[in-house]
Design a protein around this motif. Structure first.
Motif, PDB file in Angstrom:
ATOM      1  N   GLY A 131       6.543   0.231  -5.781  1.00  0.00           N
ATOM      2  CA  GLY A 131       5.124   0.305  -5.462  1.00  0.00           C
ATOM      3  C   GLY A 131       4.484   1.665  -5.602  1.00  0.00           C
ATOM      4  O   GLY A 131       3.287   1.817  -5.416  1.00  0.00           O
ATOM      5  N   LYS A 132       5.290   2.692  -5.919  1.00  0.00           N
ATOM      6  CA  LYS A 132       4.745   4.053  -6.033  1.00  0.00           C
ATOM      7  C   LYS A 132       4.862   4.571  -7.459  1.00  0.00           C
ATOM      8  O   LYS A 132       5.831   4.273  -8.155  1.00  0.00           O
ATOM      9  CB  LYS A 132       5.555   5.009  -5.146  1.00  0.00           C
ATOM     10  CG  LYS A 132       5.240   4.967  -3.676  1.00  0.00           C
ATOM     11  CD  LYS A 132       6.066   6.098  -3.051  1.00  0.00           C
ATOM     12  CE  LYS A 132       5.800   6.394  -1.601  1.00  0.00           C
ATOM     13  NZ  LYS A 132       5.243   5.468  -0.723  1.00  0.00           N
ATOM     14  N   LEU A 133       3.872   5.396  -7.855  1.00  0.00           N
ATOM     15  CA  LEU A 133       3.945   6.017  -9.176  1.00  0.00           C
ATOM     16  C   LEU A 133       4.962   7.147  -9.139  1.00  0.00           C
ATOM     17  O   LEU A 133       4.861   8.039  -8.308  1.00  0.00           O
ATOM     18  CB  LEU A 133       2.591   6.626  -9.551  1.00  0.00           C
ATOM     19  CG  LEU A 133       1.559   5.788 -10.263  1.00  0.00           C
ATOM     20  CD1 LEU A 133       0.490   6.693 -10.839  1.00  0.00           C
ATOM     21  CD2 LEU A 133       2.202   4.961 -11.373  1.00  0.00           C
ATOM     22  N   ILE A 134       5.936   7.105 -10.041  1.00  0.00           N
ATOM     23  CA  ILE A 134       6.878   8.221 -10.065  1.00  0.00           C
ATOM     24  C   ILE A 134       6.767   9.014 -11.371  1.00  0.00           C
ATOM     25  O   ILE A 134       7.401  10.041 -11.521  1.00  0.00           O
ATOM     26  CB  ILE A 134       8.344   7.770  -9.827  1.00  0.00           C
ATOM     27  CG1 ILE A 134       8.780   6.736 -10.853  1.00  0.00           C
ATOM     28  CG2 ILE A 134       8.517   7.197  -8.434  1.00  0.00           C
ATOM     29  CD1 ILE A 134      10.261   6.459 -10.809  1.00  0.00           C
ATOM     30  N   GLY A 137       8.084  -0.390 -15.255  1.00  0.00           N
ATOM     31  CA  GLY A 137       8.816  -0.506 -14.005  1.00  0.00           C
ATOM     32  C   GLY A 137       9.730  -1.717 -14.083  1.00  0.00           C
ATOM     33  O   GLY A 137       9.526  -2.597 -14.915  1.00  0.00           O
ATOM     34  N   GLY A 138      10.748  -1.770 -13.219  1.00  0.00           N
ATOM     35  CA  GLY A 138      11.678  -2.894 -13.214  1.00  0.00           C
ATOM     36  C   GLY A 138      11.045  -4.114 -12.552  1.00  0.00           C
ATOM     37  O   GLY A 138       9.898  -4.061 -12.094  1.00  0.00           O
ATOM     38  N   ASN A 139      11.810  -5.215 -12.495  1.00  0.00           N
ATOM     39  CA  ASN A 139      11.334  -6.405 -11.783  1.00  0.00           C
ATOM     40  C   ASN A 139      11.062  -6.059 -10.331  1.00  0.00           C
ATOM     41  O   ASN A 139      11.844  -5.355  -9.717  1.00  0.00           O
ATOM     42  CB  ASN A 139      12.408  -7.501 -11.818  1.00  0.00           C
ATOM     43  CG  ASN A 139      12.406  -8.232 -13.134  1.00  0.00           C
ATOM     44  OD1 ASN A 139      11.498  -8.070 -13.936  1.00  0.00           O
ATOM     45  ND2 ASN A 139      13.430  -9.032 -13.360  1.00  0.00           N
ATOM     46  N   GLY A 140       9.964  -6.547  -9.793  1.00  0.00           N
ATOM     47  CA  GLY A 140       9.686  -6.331  -8.377  1.00  0.00           C
ATOM     48  C   GLY A 140       9.196  -4.935  -8.050  1.00  0.00           C
ATOM     49  O   GLY A 140       9.156  -4.536  -6.896  1.00  0.00           O
ATOM     50  N   SER A 141       8.809  -4.151  -9.062  1.00  0.00           N
ATOM     51  CA  SER A 141       8.374  -2.780  -8.797  1.00  0.00           C
ATOM     52  C   SER A 141       6.892  -2.716  -8.422  1.00  0.00           C
ATOM     53  O   SER A 141       6.419  -1.708  -7.942  1.00  0.00           O
ATOM     54  CB  SER A 141       8.637  -1.907 -10.017  1.00  0.00           C
ATOM     55  OG  SER A 141       7.963  -2.436 -11.141  1.00  0.00           O
ATOM     56  N   ALA A 193       3.807  -3.902  -1.585  1.00  0.00           N
ATOM     57  CA  ALA A 193       4.113  -4.132  -3.000  1.00  0.00           C
ATOM     58  C   ALA A 193       3.560  -3.006  -3.860  1.00  0.00           C
ATOM     59  O   ALA A 193       4.187  -2.586  -4.837  1.00  0.00           O
ATOM     60  CB  ALA A 193       3.532  -5.461  -3.455  1.00  0.00           C
ATOM     61  N   VAL A 194       2.381  -2.522  -3.500  1.00  0.00           N
ATOM     62  CA  VAL A 194       1.743  -1.435  -4.240  1.00  0.00           C
ATOM     63  C   VAL A 194       1.240  -0.426  -3.211  1.00  0.00           C
ATOM     64  O   VAL A 194       0.587  -0.801  -2.245  1.00  0.00           O
ATOM     65  CB  VAL A 194       0.578  -1.962  -5.105  1.00  0.00           C
ATOM     66  CG1 VAL A 194      -0.175  -0.809  -5.762  1.00  0.00           C
ATOM     67  CG2 VAL A 194       1.089  -2.937  -6.159  1.00  0.00           C
ATOM     68  N   ASP A 195       1.581   0.839  -3.427  1.00  0.00           N
ATOM     69  CA  ASP A 195       1.396   1.832  -2.383  1.00  0.00           C
ATOM     70  C   ASP A 195       0.509   2.994  -2.850  1.00  0.00           C
ATOM     71  O   ASP A 195       0.975   3.903  -3.534  1.00  0.00           O
ATOM     72  CB  ASP A 195       2.792   2.341  -1.973  1.00  0.00           C
ATOM     73  CG  ASP A 195       2.754   3.097  -0.653  1.00  0.00           C
ATOM     74  OD1 ASP A 195       1.665   3.193  -0.063  1.00  0.00           O
ATOM     75  OD2 ASP A 195       3.823   3.591  -0.242  1.00  0.00           O
ATOM     76  N   PRO A 219      12.588  10.728  -5.742  1.00  0.00           N
ATOM     77  CA  PRO A 219      13.134  10.335  -4.445  1.00  0.00           C
ATOM     78  C   PRO A 219      13.059   8.828  -4.330  1.00  0.00           C
ATOM     79  O   PRO A 219      12.001   8.242  -4.563  1.00  0.00           O
ATOM     80  CB  PRO A 219      12.180  11.007  -3.437  1.00  0.00           C
ATOM     81  CG  PRO A 219      10.939  11.338  -4.205  1.00  0.00           C
ATOM     82  CD  PRO A 219      11.295  11.421  -5.649  1.00  0.00           C
ATOM     83  N   ARG A 220      14.189   8.177  -4.049  1.00  0.00           N
ATOM     84  CA  ARG A 220      14.193   6.708  -3.998  1.00  0.00           C
ATOM     85  C   ARG A 220      14.443   6.211  -2.586  1.00  0.00           C
ATOM     86  O   ARG A 220      15.340   6.694  -1.914  1.00  0.00           O
ATOM     87  CB  ARG A 220      15.294   6.143  -4.905  1.00  0.00           C
ATOM     88  CG  ARG A 220      15.210   6.621  -6.317  1.00  0.00           C
ATOM     89  CD  ARG A 220      16.062   5.743  -7.181  1.00  0.00           C
ATOM     90  NE  ARG A 220      15.375   4.494  -7.476  1.00  0.00           N
ATOM     91  CZ  ARG A 220      15.960   3.494  -8.100  1.00  0.00           C
ATOM     92  NH1 ARG A 220      17.227   3.562  -8.426  1.00  0.00           N
ATOM     93  NH2 ARG A 220      15.285   2.414  -8.374  1.00  0.00           N
ATOM     94  N   PRO A 221      13.683   5.226  -2.188  1.00  0.00           N
ATOM     95  CA  PRO A 221      13.972   4.612  -0.894  1.00  0.00           C
ATOM     96  C   PRO A 221      15.234   3.765  -1.019  1.00  0.00           C
ATOM     97  O   PRO A 221      15.500   3.214  -2.084  1.00  0.00           O
ATOM     98  CB  PRO A 221      12.751   3.724  -0.647  1.00  0.00           C
ATOM     99  CG  PRO A 221      12.147   3.491  -2.000  1.00  0.00           C
ATOM    100  CD  PRO A 221      12.562   4.608  -2.898  1.00  0.00           C
ATOM    101  N   ALA A 222      16.015   3.693   0.065  1.00  0.00           N
ATOM    102  CA  ALA A 222      17.264   2.928   0.016  1.00  0.00           C
ATOM    103  C   ALA A 222      16.955   1.444  -0.010  1.00  0.00           C
ATOM    104  O   ALA A 222      15.929   1.022   0.466  1.00  0.00           O
ATOM    105  CB  ALA A 222      18.126   3.252   1.218  1.00  0.00           C
TER     106      ALA A 222
END
Lengths: 309, 316
Positions: A211-214, A38-42, A20-22, A306-309
């Motif tokens: 879960g990552k800071l962008i 961040g969006g829902n679930g970020s 959830a948080v990285d 970079p976004r994870p799929a």
């Protein structure tokens, strides 16, 4: 720069296989408004729950106002105020009784309580609601009461989890006025929101996705990096004088048939004074500054990351 | 009589009322929508937005003097209306344990869509929503933004004449919001779209806005018309410390509100109290640390603020 009042290193939370948080590294300066977007679930709420010591991290360090939250989570509570997404007012008790209950938890009573609550009651327009029970109050007033209660004990750090979700524009505007006043008085405010335009009311913006800071920068720095920049348009007056002024202001100038336009990634120092001088010299000139919208800035932050799929 | 005639408006409500026991959720709504458009429903929580949307989708028993949607009377049997309406509720309600494609196929069956037609439409929708690479993924495993896109694609599959969306973009990221809105912009050619939203930029992007408060329609019109109606002047004072500038501006007698926003302070002046923009600009320019002051058009936030102040909304 002063010592951060909130600092995390490698903060992570995993629920089974799900991260959830990285590995979050956050640093919040005292007396600033720190927007956590961040969006829902970020991972926003998970992070905030770890910061206030009600959720144990899987890994990493947290310090809030000098306290090691991971090892001594209870000690942080006197230092912070928290308003969750669901306002926690006790049903069956009147708002006034809720106030006394919360004040009691922090040892606030008598004249000190009257003074503090009196000021908050007026600021949040809660006088008429004081004798009523939360369940009989409209959602917007409950939300206002929740925010007032979270700052009752004058905490050094205020954690607000989506305080403006589901409230009308009027309350939203009031909330931001109050948040800015509290910060001006020295309180540090850590606030999550999914209204990205609210980032402009803050000093610093961190954006979390999966879960990552962008992004992690002041709003102006993000605007400079992730937008087409500021546009200044001058209509009327002497176009040559306008072009000269915009050039002197450090903008790249282009002439259109009906206007002179200048662009720059950020507003260079001195540019505003230059525009004011132009208007003083050319009273017929209409000067307009267009600032890139935060929604567009974050659209680009997200598409560039970079976004994870 | 079923279906909408050429001259009849798509929505025509007179005194639409919905009571839940003693509570009145809608207190006499009058609304007419003549042609296809994106109609935004805005207002505070508890204003009646969801109730109005559900009524329009034919999901509630209502009272009214007149209540016609696509030519159907909401007070009669609305089975035929429902077949022409796509409805996306606030709570995500697709099947988590079906794949993206299976969810669409399920909807196609309910609407008795022939296989070839299903293929053609679902391929186009999956393409437009960028969900095509995920067609075999369980819906429950999609991200928040993808789930909402699937919900909208699903509602669009039977080619509804009316698409009703209850806060479809709440909490999803700006990219997904943008994608959803391009989907709606494309759908506007073939359907009337009624959408509720709490995002100001989305409200500004609607063709018509309906502002509800406490079950009443407070105002409706194009975003421009609503902005024009508002008796407010908006200014920006740019300078070094925007928060201090906002504080100083609040002390000007005619200023109703001021807040730091990035490098400027946003200053609102009620038109009735304004000494005129030259004077306001002069005063703002004279505040400490202000380098440049300008008047800006009334934005959506100011317009909705003024609407909420004029009605039920309590003074700050």
């Amino acid at each position: 720069m002063s010592e951060p009042i909130i600092r995390t290193r490698g903060l992570s939370k995993r629920f089974g296989d799900f991260t959830a948080v990285d590995a979050l590294d956050l640093a919040v300066e005292p007396g600033t408004i720190f927007a956590f977007l961040g969006g829902n679930g970020s991972g926003k709420s998970t992070t905030i729950r770890m910061l206030i010591g009600i959720l144990e991290p899987t890994a990493g360090e947290i310090r809030v106002d000098g306290i090691d939250v991971v090892h001594t989570p209870r000690r942080v509570r006197d230092h912070i105020g928290y308003m969750g997404q669901k306002v926690s007012l006790y049903q069956g008790l009147s708002l006034r009784e809720n106030v006394e209950f919360y004040a009691g938890l922090f040892g606030l009573a008598g004249a000190a309580l009257e003074r503090r609550w009196g000021a908050l009651r007026e600021r949040f327009d809660l006088a008429a609601a004081e004798g009523r029970r939360p369940e009989d109050l409209p959602a917007a007033i409950r939300q206002r009461a929740g925010l007032a209660l979270s700052m009752l004990h004058e905490p050094r750090v205020l954690f607000l989890d989506e305080p403006t979700a589901g409230v009308d524009v009027r309350s939203r505007s009031l909330f931001w006025d109050v948040i800015q006043e509290e910060a001006a008085g020295g309180t540090t405010v850590f606030v999550t929101t999914h209204f990205v335009e609210e980032a402009d009311s803050c000093d610093w913006v961190a954006f979390i996705d999966a879960g990552k800071l962008i992004a992690d920068a002041p709003p102006e720095a993000l605007r400079e990096r992730f937008s087409d920049g500021y546009r200044v348009t001058v209509r009327g007056g002497d176009p040559r004088a306008a072009a000269a002024a915009l050039t002197a202001a450090g903008l790249a100038v282009e002439s259109a048939p009906d206007a002179v336009r200048g662009t720059a990634p950020g507003l260079p120092p001195g540019a505003l004074a230059e525009l004011e001088r132009l208007r003083a010299r050319q009273p017929d000139a209409h000067v307009e500054v267009q600032q890139p919208a935060m929604t567009d800035v974050f659209r680009r932050v997200l598409t560039d990351a970079p976004r994870p799929a | 009589m079923a279906g909408v005639g050429p001259a009849e408006p798509l929505i025509r409500l007179r005194g639409l009322t919905k009571r839940w026991g003693r509570r009145t959720a809608l207190a006499g709504i009058d609304l007419e929508v003549a042609a296809r458009a994106i109609v935004g429903v805005v207002g505070p929580d508890g204003a009646g937005k969801t109730t109005l949307l559900r009524a329009l989708a034919g999901l509630l028993e209502v009272e009214a003097t007149e209540a016609r949607v696509l030519g159907y009377d909401l007070r009669d049997d609305v089975t035929a209306l429902k077949a022409r309406v796509g409805y996306v509720p606030q709570v995500w309600s697709l099947h988590r344990n079906l794949s993206v494609e299976e969810n669409l196929r399920f909807t196609a069956r309910l609407h008795r869509l022939p296989e070839a037609e299903f293929r053609r439409r679902s391929d186009a929708l999956l393409e437009r929503t960028a969900l095509a690479p995920f067609r075999d993924r369980y819906a429950g495993a999609l991200s928040g933004g993808m789930k909402q896109k699937l919900a909208v694609a699903n509602a669009l599959l039977p080619a509804p004449e009316l698409l009703v969306l209850d806060e479809p973009t709440a909490g999803i990221d700006v990219v997904a919001r943008g994608e959803l809105w391009s989907l709606l912009a494309a759908a506007r050619a073939s359907a009337l779209i009624v959408i509720s939203t709490s995002y100001l930029d989305e409200a500004a992007g609607c063709d018509t806005l309906v502002y509800l408060d406490e079950g009443r329609l407070v105002a409706s019109g194009t975003p421009d018309a609503l902005r024009a109606r508002v008796g407010l002047e908006c200014y920006r004072a740019w300078g070094g410390a925007a928060r201090d500038i906002a504080c100083a501006a609040r002390r000007l007698g005619y200023v109703s509100g001021a807040r730091a926003a990035g490098r400027y302070a946003r200053v609102d002046v009620p038109a009735a109290r304004s000494p005129g923009d030259r004077e306001v600009l002069h005063d703002l320019g004279a505040l400490p640390d202000v380098r440049f002051a300008e008047r800006i058009p009334v934005d959506m936030e100011a317009a909705l603020l003024a609407l909420s102040a004029g009605h039920g909304g309590r003074a700050a």
